[in-house]
Enzyme design. Structure first.
Site, PDB file in Angstrom:
ATOM      1  N   GLU A   1       0.768  -1.124  -0.048  1.00 35.16           N
ATOM      2  CA  GLU A   1       0.118  -0.040  -0.041  1.00 35.16           C
ATOM      3  C   GLU A   1       0.829   1.175   0.083  1.00 35.16           C
ATOM      4  OE1 GLU A   1      -2.485   0.524   3.307  1.00 35.16           O
ATOM      5  OE2 GLU A   1      -3.674   1.791   2.333  1.00 35.16           O
TER       6      GLU A   1
HETATM    7  C1  LIG Z   1      -5.525   6.951  -1.449  1.00 35.13           C
HETATM    8  O1  LIG Z   1      -5.208   8.086  -2.566  1.00 35.13           O
HETATM    9  C2  LIG Z   1      -6.106   9.377  -2.711  1.00 35.13           C
HETATM   10  C3  LIG Z   1      -5.328   9.751  -3.950  1.00 35.13           C
HETATM   11  O2  LIG Z   1      -4.193   9.861  -4.017  1.00 35.13           O
HETATM   12  C4  LIG Z   1      -5.813   9.887  -1.193  1.00 35.13           C
HETATM   13  O3  LIG Z   1      -6.702  11.145  -1.270  1.00 35.13           O
HETATM   14  C5  LIG Z   1      -6.386   8.892  -0.083  1.00 35.13           C
HETATM   15  O4  LIG Z   1      -6.501   9.759   1.251  1.00 35.13           O
HETATM   16  C6  LIG Z   1      -5.638   7.832   0.045  1.00 35.13           C
HETATM   17  N1  LIG Z   1      -6.307   7.023   0.912  1.00 35.13           N
HETATM   18  C7  LIG Z   1      -5.624   6.440   1.588  1.00 35.13           C
HETATM   19  C8  LIG Z   1      -6.391   5.367   2.559  1.00 35.13           C
HETATM   20  O5  LIG Z   1      -4.485   6.037   1.815  1.00 35.13           O
END
Ligand SMILES: *[C@@H]1O[C@H](CO)[C@@H](O)[C@H](O)[C@H]1NC(C)=O
Ligand SMILES: *[C@@H]1O[C@H](CO)[C@@H](O)[C@H](O)[C@H]1NC(C)=O
Ligand SMILES: *[C@@H]1O[C@H](CO)[C@@H](O)[C@H](O)[C@H]1NC(C)=O
Ligand SMILES: *[C@@H]1O[C@H](CO)[C@@H](O)[C@H](O)[C@H]1NC(C)=O
Ligand SMILES: *[C@@H]1O[C@H](CO)[C@@H](O)[C@H](O)[C@H]1NC(C)=O
Length: 279
Positions: free
Chosen positions: A217
């Site tokens: 992740e």
């Molecule tokens: C996932 O990526 C988006 C866009 O880059 C971001 O706004 C969001 O906070 C991220 N979510 C997590 C759970 O990391």
């Protein structure tokens, strides 16, 4: 609801009347804005690279894309009567170096978990988070989490690049679990009882057991160059006490913008997958 009922039914025999441990204090900031923790979009099939192998997967994986995560997922279909009750796998903590010119910390987290797909409303997972500052040492940390409760870092276990970490996650019931973390060279490090966080007074989040996943992740952009993470000895168990392998797995690629994909995923065999950083 149906799944939850099945889950409770399947596990009733192994549940004792007493709670596993005293409930921890629950955080108060659980809002619905965290609902879509790991949204995914389904892509066309056929973009996947399956490595040549004597033991190739028998089905053609579906490919999904996500802005935040990448890896493989096993998911049950609504008409299937089993749910997932445990998942395990091993990986070597990769050696990571700062590679950008953006002056921000880079990061990546390697997770094995239950119920992260499709949206991870409530999920049970464990893994290693890696934070790479522009200057100074890279930080590697082991943690466990029953989302949406925050990550619990096992800071008493120092880990390094090259350590082989083995993780076993068991859902004893839909609201209690056990996470076992091993270090291949040291043996068992931790056996952590987990309890689902409270949703509202008198009601907890619960696992549906609809997916298990092995993933990397990008938890706090920008993504670190993790080179590759090979998950091996990957398997899961169902409420019918059957062991399931990666032969039915689907893949998620990391695609923060329309034009580029930051990762490549290959299902190498029934028990091994590789997530590669593509930059
Ligand atoms: C996932 O990526 C988006 C866009 O880059 C971001 O706004 C969001 O906070 C991220 N979510 C997590 C759970 O990391
Ligand atoms: C895992 O084992 C390696 C080699 O023995 C050791 O250097 C490392 O500190 C261990 N990690 C943990 C978390 O015990
Ligand atoms: C939960 O599962 C773990 C792993 O199989 C087991 O060691 C533990 O005893 C179980 N706990 C309960 C309360 O059944
Ligand atoms: C675990 O994976 C290693 C490397 O792929 C393999 O040699 C070993 O047989 C596997 N063990 C089990 C129990 O699947
Ligand atoms: C990521 O790091 C590896 C190992 O240091 C290197 O070989 C590779 O070229 C890097 N990948 C990118 C896309 O920068």
């Amino acid at each position: 609801m149906k799944l939850n009922t099945l889950f409770a039914f399947a596990l009733a025999a192994t549940v004792s009347a007493a709670p596993l441990h005293e409930p921890r204090e629950q955080p108060h900031n659980q809002k619905n804005d965290q609902y879509e923790y790991r949204p995914v979009t389904k892509l066309d099939e056929g973009t996947l690279q399956v490595t040549d192998n004597d033991d190739p997967p028998k089905h053609t994986p579906h490919v999904y894309e996500s802005k935040n995560w990448s890896g493989a997922v096993l998911k049950n279909q609504p008409e299937e009567r089993y749910i997932y009750t445990s998942v395990r796998g091993r990986f070597t903590v990769p050696s990571v170096q700062y590679h950008g010119s953006h002056h921000k910390d880079e990061s990546a987290a390697i997770w094995i978990g239950i119920d992260g797909f499709p949206d991870g409303t409530s999920m049970l997972q464990a893994g290693v988070s890696i934070t790479v500052p522009e200057k100074g040492p890279v930080k590697y940390e082991i943690g466990v989490e029953w989302y949406p409760e925050p990550l619990q870092k096992l800071s008493y276990f120092p880990i390094h690049a090259g350590d082989v970490i083995s993780i076993d996650i068991v859902a004893n019931t839909s609201t209690t679990g056990t996470i076992i973390v091993d270090n291949e060279s040291r043996g068992e490090l931790a056996r952590i009882p987990m309890q689902a966080p409270a949703k509202e007074p008198g009601e907890n989040y619960w696992l549906m057991g609809q997916s298990v996943e092995w993933i990397v992740e990008d938890f706090q952009h920008p993504l670190a160059n993790f080179s590759e993470v090979v998950f091996y000895n990957a398997s899961a168990e169902t409420s019918f006490y059957e062991t399931v392998t990666l032969s039915e797995a689907d893949v998620i690629i990391l695609k923060p913008r329309q034009s580029e994909s930051l990762s490549q995923v290959s299902i190498d065999s029934d028990s091994q997958l590789t997530v590669r950083y593509r930059g």
